[in-house]
Design a protein around this motif. Structure first.
Motif, PDB file in Angstrom:
ATOM      1  N   SER A  15       0.827  -1.203   0.000  1.00  0.00           N
ATOM      2  CA  SER A  15       0.000   0.000   0.000  1.00  0.00           C
ATOM      3  C   SER A  15       0.864   1.257   0.000  1.00  0.00           C
ATOM      4  O   SER A  15       2.061   1.197   0.302  1.00  0.00           O
ATOM      5  N   PRO A  16       0.265   2.409  -0.306  1.00  0.00           N
ATOM      6  CA  PRO A  16       1.016   3.672  -0.263  1.00  0.00           C
ATOM      7  C   PRO A  16       1.564   3.979   1.135  1.00  0.00           C
ATOM      8  O   PRO A  16       2.632   4.563   1.275  1.00  0.00           O
ATOM      9  N   HIS A  17       0.832   3.564   2.161  1.00  0.00           N
ATOM     10  CA  HIS A  17       1.303   3.784   3.528  1.00  0.00           C
ATOM     11  C   HIS A  17       2.581   3.001   3.794  1.00  0.00           C
ATOM     12  O   HIS A  17       3.476   3.466   4.483  1.00  0.00           O
ATOM     13  N   ALA A  19       4.776   2.154   1.531  1.00  0.00           N
ATOM     14  CA  ALA A  19       5.844   2.815   0.768  1.00  0.00           C
ATOM     15  C   ALA A  19       6.418   3.987   1.559  1.00  0.00           C
ATOM     16  O   ALA A  19       7.639   4.207   1.564  1.00  0.00           O
ATOM     17  N   GLU A  20       5.567   4.705   2.239  1.00  0.00           N
ATOM     18  CA  GLU A  20       6.000   5.839   3.060  1.00  0.00           C
ATOM     19  C   GLU A  20       6.873   5.364   4.225  1.00  0.00           C
ATOM     20  O   GLU A  20       7.913   5.955   4.525  1.00  0.00           O
ATOM     21  N   LEU A  21       6.465   4.280   4.870  1.00  0.00           N
ATOM     22  CA  LEU A  21       7.241   3.713   5.969  1.00  0.00           C
ATOM     23  C   LEU A  21       8.601   3.227   5.479  1.00  0.00           C
ATOM     24  O   LEU A  21       9.636   3.496   6.103  1.00  0.00           O
ATOM     25  N   GLU A  23      10.224   4.232   2.912  1.00  0.00           N
ATOM     26  CA  GLU A  23      11.028   5.400   2.541  1.00  0.00           C
ATOM     27  C   GLU A  23      11.784   5.932   3.760  1.00  0.00           C
ATOM     28  O   GLU A  23      12.954   6.281   3.673  1.00  0.00           O
ATOM     29  N   LYS A  24      11.114   5.955   4.908  1.00  0.00           N
ATOM     30  CA  LYS A  24      11.769   6.412   6.138  1.00  0.00           C
ATOM     31  C   LYS A  24      12.851   5.430   6.581  1.00  0.00           C
ATOM     32  O   LYS A  24      13.917   5.843   7.041  1.00  0.00           O
ATOM     33  N   ARG A  27      16.234   5.818   4.554  1.00  0.00           N
ATOM     34  CA  ARG A  27      17.069   7.024   4.630  1.00  0.00           C
ATOM     35  C   ARG A  27      18.456   6.597   5.082  1.00  0.00           C
ATOM     36  O   ARG A  27      18.602   5.657   5.868  1.00  0.00           O
ATOM     37  N   GLN A  55      14.559  -0.060  -4.052  1.00  0.00           N
ATOM     38  CA  GLN A  55      14.906  -0.342  -2.657  1.00  0.00           C
ATOM     39  C   GLN A  55      16.167  -1.196  -2.583  1.00  0.00           C
ATOM     40  O   GLN A  55      17.055  -0.929  -1.769  1.00  0.00           O
TER      41      GLN A  55
END
Length: 181
Positions: A15-17, A19-21, A23-24, A27, A55
């Protein structure tokens, strides 16, 4: 353990959520901590298997940096991530990244990360993975050259004998013997 939850999410949730996690997590400051963490390394290994090419590329870039591969190869947790990276890169389309990691591992001249980690209790598994996944040509020639330089030291230790066994499986006894003479 939250690392298990994250591993299952990486395997099954797109899910997009998520992907956001991720991404963090990817880093650079987080990535360097995760790779050596007792639980975080498992999350990175799951990402190497189930993550996207981008990734995978971001994780592998960490090992191609100057001097970092040696440090990570000697670390108990990071060495497992390096090992998984080599395995995943062997079956992926990321040939430039694979070449960069193998170049960092094999080096040039008589000193290389390969030589420095061959007798290390964690690094020897990476050496065995590099032998098993080598792609002929220049890589094979360089690995055989390094093995022949290390030969006497490898034969004296259990880890070294495992490496020589992996080399015989991959290259055959004849190739190693021919290089010695």
């Amino acid at each position: 353990y939250s690392c298990r939850v994250l591993q299952r999410l990486i395997e099954h949730c797109h899910s997009p959520h998520m992907a956001e996690l991720l991404e963090k997590l990817l880093r650079s400051d987080n990535l360097e901590r995760l790779v050596t963490d007792a639980y975080g390394h498992n999350v990175l290994r799951a990402l190497l298997v189930h993550g996207s090419e981008d990734q995978l590329r971001r994780i592998v870039a960490l090992f191609a940096e100057e001097g970092k591969l040696l440090v990570y190869a000697r670390n108990r947790h990071a060495s497992l991530v390096v090992d998984q990276s080599l395995e995943t890169l062997s079956s992926s389309n990321l040939q430039a990244e694979r070449s960069a990691v193998m170049a960092a591992l094999l080096g040039e001249g008589s000193t290389s990360v390969f030589s420095l980690i061959a007798l290390d209790r964690f690094g020897n598994y990476i050496v065995q993975r590099a032998i098993a996944g080598c792609r002929g040509g220049e890589e094979e020639r360089r690995i055989v050259e390094l093995l022949n330089l290390l030969g006497p030291r490898l034969r004296r230790t259990a880890n070294g004998r495992h490496i020589m066994c992996a080399a015989r499986r991959r290259f055959g006894s004849e190739l190693l013997a021919a290089q010695r003479s």
